[in-house]
Scaffold this motif. Sequence first.
Motif, mmCIF file in Angstrom:
data_model
loop_
_atom_site.group_PDB
_atom_site.id
_atom_site.type_symbol
_atom_site.label_atom_id
_atom_site.label_comp_id
_atom_site.label_asym_id
_atom_site.label_seq_id
_atom_site.Cartn_x
_atom_site.Cartn_y
_atom_site.Cartn_z
ATOM 1 N N UNK A 118 44.147 42.158 12.551
ATOM 2 C CA UNK A 118 43.515 40.835 12.497
ATOM 3 C C UNK A 118 44.221 40.011 11.404
ATOM 4 N N UNK A 119 44.741 38.779 11.729
ATOM 5 C CA UNK A 119 45.392 37.950 10.690
ATOM 6 C C UNK A 119 44.383 37.549 9.606
ATOM 7 N N UNK A 120 44.857 37.612 8.371
ATOM 8 C CA UNK A 120 43.999 37.177 7.256
ATOM 9 C C UNK A 120 43.957 35.653 7.196
ATOM 10 N N UNK A 121 42.832 35.128 6.769
ATOM 11 C CA UNK A 121 42.708 33.678 6.529
ATOM 12 C C UNK A 121 42.631 33.490 5.018
ATOM 13 N N UNK A 122 43.610 32.693 4.476
ATOM 14 C CA UNK A 122 43.700 32.529 3.019
ATOM 15 C C UNK A 122 43.124 31.177 2.581
ATOM 16 N N UNK A 123 42.608 31.198 1.387
ATOM 17 C CA UNK A 123 42.194 29.942 0.750
ATOM 18 C C UNK A 123 43.461 29.178 0.359
#
Length: 1182
Positions: free
Chosen positions: A1020-1025
């Motif tokens: 699952x791709x990470x979602x970054x701030x």
Amino acid sequence: MRAVLTWRDKVEQCIYDLAFKPDGTQLILAAGNRLLVYDTSDGTLLQPLKGHKDTVYCVAYAKDGKRFASGSADKSVIIWTSKLEGILKYTHNDSIQCVSYNPVTHQLASCSSSDFGLWSPEQKSVTKYKSSSKITCCSWTNDGQYLALGMFNGVISIRNKNGEEKVKIERPGGSLSPIWSICWNPSREDHNDILAVADWGQKLSFYQLSGKQIMRERSLNFDPCCVSYFTKGEYILLGGSDKQVSLFTKDGVRLGTVGEQNSWVWTCRVKPDSNYVVVGCQDGTISFYQLIFSTVHGLYKDRYAYRDSMTDVIVQHLITEQKVRIKCKELVKKIAIYKNRLAIQLPEKILIYELYSSDSSDMHYRVKEKMVKKFECNLLVVCSNHIILCQEKRLQCLSFSGVKEREWQMESLIRYIKVIGGPPGREGLLVGLKNGQILKIFVDNLFAIVLLKQATAVRCLDMSASRNKLAVVDENDTCLVYDVHTKELLFQESNANSVAWNTQCEDMLCFSGGGYLNIKASTFPVHQQKLQGFVVGFNGSKIFCLHVFSMSAVEVPQSAPMYQYLDRKMFKEAYQIACLGVTDTDWRELAMEALEGLEFETAKKAFTRVQDLRYLELISSIEERKKRGETNNDLFLADVFSYQGKFHEAAKLYKKSGHENLALDMYTDLRMFEYAKDFLGSGDPKETKMLITKQADWARNINEPKAAVEMYISAGEHVKAIELSGDHGWVDMLIDIARKLDKAEREPLLLCAHYFKKLDNPGYAAETYLKMGDLKSLVQLHVETQCWDEAFALGEKHPEFKDDIYVPYAQWLAENDRFEEAQKAFHKAGRQGEAVRVLEQLTHNAVVESRFSDAAYYYWMLSMQCLEIARDPAQQDLMVGKFHHFQHLAELYHGYHAIQRYTEEPFSFHLPETLFNISRFLLHSLTKDTPLGISKVNTLFTLAKQSRALGAYKLARHAYDKLQGLKIPARFQKSIELGSLTIRSKPFHDSEELVPLCYRCSTNNPLLNNLGTVCINCRQPFVFSASSYEVLHLVEFYLEEGITDEEAVSLIDLEAPRHKRENKWQEVTSSNAQTLRLEETQDSMGDDDPFTAKLSFEQGGSEFVPIVVSRSVLRSMSRRDVLIKRWPPPLRWQYFRSLLPDAPITMCPSCFQMFHSEDYELLVLQHTCCPYCRRRIDDSGP
């Protein structure tokens, strides 16, 4: 030279000395033991002065006229004031022989038989000096520096002011030649001081101050008693035992006797600055004479010879003003000049001179003959080969060798004789007698020809150039003019003392008298002008006039006689007079008069003289027309009048000769439009309009443009009026013209608008374009003047001009370095290619200049541009690929901005955890190519430092190892080497607090992930701030097939209620404890969230399996838990579910970047915009 006795007086005693007061009004005499004071004007004895007890020998006056001194045999010197009062007396040991005042310092020298003394008013005592001999006379030099003493023993001693002897002169005769009188020449023109010495050796000699004898010594044949100079030093007076006073030149040449006396002359002096001489004698006689120096001269045409200084002859060329001096060294008695001959009579001979050459301006004379014989004559005339002597009634003709060839005896005394020319040896003489007879005598003819006889004595004669007329001035001052052939008296004029014919004009003569010069031409009235003296010659326009002793050539314009001829229309005669000499104005007047009289030949000559090519061309054209057969004199005269400026007369003559068109052309050419209109009267309106246009053209040419504009307008020449107004910048006039013009007149209106733009008045240009309805030009105007608001407003109303507005606007922005606005303008204008190019350039510049935040922003903008272009199906695939590429680069540069600032700047703006996350994010993203400007060294260096600081020692060791394989800048070298060594002392593991967690499968991911920014378990791709680069608690999900984005959003917005989990707590109390126990039912243990159920689904294999949700799952979701990236087509929307609803996340509605809400709010407060896409917080919508 002759002496006239003015007054005489006699006293009983011998007069030894006398002195004039410097102003010449008084005369002081030493007579016996008294001083006598006379008035020089009439010889009145003013006052006798008594003060001496014995004979007064000497007297002298100071140069300033304030005092005089007298010396006596009583051994005393008395100083007297000019008021005749004695003020001082001093004595010597012997009788006083002479006294003399210094001309500069007024020091008094007094000399006695044995000594001399020097006294000045400043001194109390007299300084005395011994003398070896008796001092008889003394004299000071002009500058007062030296005193000469003449002594009885024949010695002259020259002393300085202090009495010291500087020069001693011994005369050859010694004591046999006592020095009796000496005097320094007072002339200031001679550079040397010259001393005249008279001694009783009967000699007159001259010495310089140095004691050197100069000039010839002159024998006197008498004992001189006194010598004195004239004031200017030109003559010497000498008196003595010959009982007379003689006049000598300054060189010692005897000129004559002043006055014979009955006894010895002891003293003689010249009255200061005059020709009066006073003589004092042994018998007490005082005589006062006036010396009259007569003029000895001769004239022939423009050569004038006259006597100067009694012994010299000066020949003056009256035209060229050249002069030559002939020194004769003897008294000049008579002078005669004729052509190239000059005769000078001296006391014992006559010298004949001739010119060296025949050149008319040659002034070099040489002696041709010497006639050594004493001649007595009243008048002397010279011819080419003869000398004519006139003695009362007798005329003698002598050859140059002195042989008498002919003699004529007249009836009466000869009063006037003149050579009137002729061949050499046969010249004619004009002779006037006292009895009124006038004769003509030829040198080679014994018989005199009587021309005529009149009643009165002849004073002056002249014959005209052609020998036809004779002018006589008689003793009654009347000028009479006769015809030589008929003996008829032609006319006579009064008040004449001399007369002369013009040698170049037969009919013109001039005569002088009564202070006037009179010029008479033909029989016309006399023209007078003031002139002092005697007319002796008249050559062309020059009149030779003798006044007192000087001859001058007076230039007299012949204007008056010329006008007299013109008045009688005698043009040829007037031209002859003008040739003698008139002014340019007179020549022009003659030319004009001749032209008006149609005397073209004379007019041509006169205009040639004044070099007037204009009139010469006119005459030439008239002559050509006459040759072609034109005979209309009125037409010729009309042309003449028009040239002269007599335009109305010319117009009348043109009309008279039937050439009205020529009159009209003349008036228009001369810009006399009003006269032209009057001439036209109520004629053809077309002609009138043509006149007005010509008038306007003229006004334009003579720099009267305003008048020209008004005339053009009245003539309907609007284009010319506009051009002229525009060229002069008259906006007001242009406005008036533009507003008066009809809108159909496009050409003048366009010209008006052009000038409005040129003159920086775009408002009026816009008004003009609107009047014409030319919207395209109006748009261009707004663009050219950069009035963008007006252009945009026009573009809104007329979209067809959108390209014409926004493209120049964008170019203007780009030229003014406003590239971002330019890019937007290109974008707005639909010029996507230009918009992208500008952005690419901006991005490249930002990267090169290390402005990575700007680079990220521009890449984001580029990606959005690509997305917009991707709407075109033909470019969709390419542009979507570019969109994702640029989005990726934007994220990289946005993150690297923090790294660059950390490594380059002294202070860090970010928390260690943020820098740690960013460097990890960059390393995971830079698996393949590294974009321009991003440094792996900086990234690894930051990661190593922050890992060590946060306890991720294993990661730090890995970063240091990686750095060893890279080229490290010198500034990091030491720090990295030290870090690489010290990290080895740390544990070989990472802090568990830093390990990232996958929110989908709850797997702890390693800090260095080989897969990059996806979970190692579920992929699952990470979602970054976008600020802290932490992994956000978001999981992306996808919609089932058939569910549209709008439907999905509406389902999420429904928010169907879910059963709450029931927690049942039971409290159990025992004797020693209180227990709380949770009892759950089987249903409550099950998870009622369908999305969570999908998360827990076990992944299998290495492929990423996305979460796909159905309508029921969507319906179960809460709106606040779902974040949607609403990408424009052709992209699909992206959906994210927050797994920790209590930790709020904010997404920028423009760039769809995710932030922790607290971070976002803080950044927006700092920057007043989104930190990523720079969207202003007050902007509505993305």
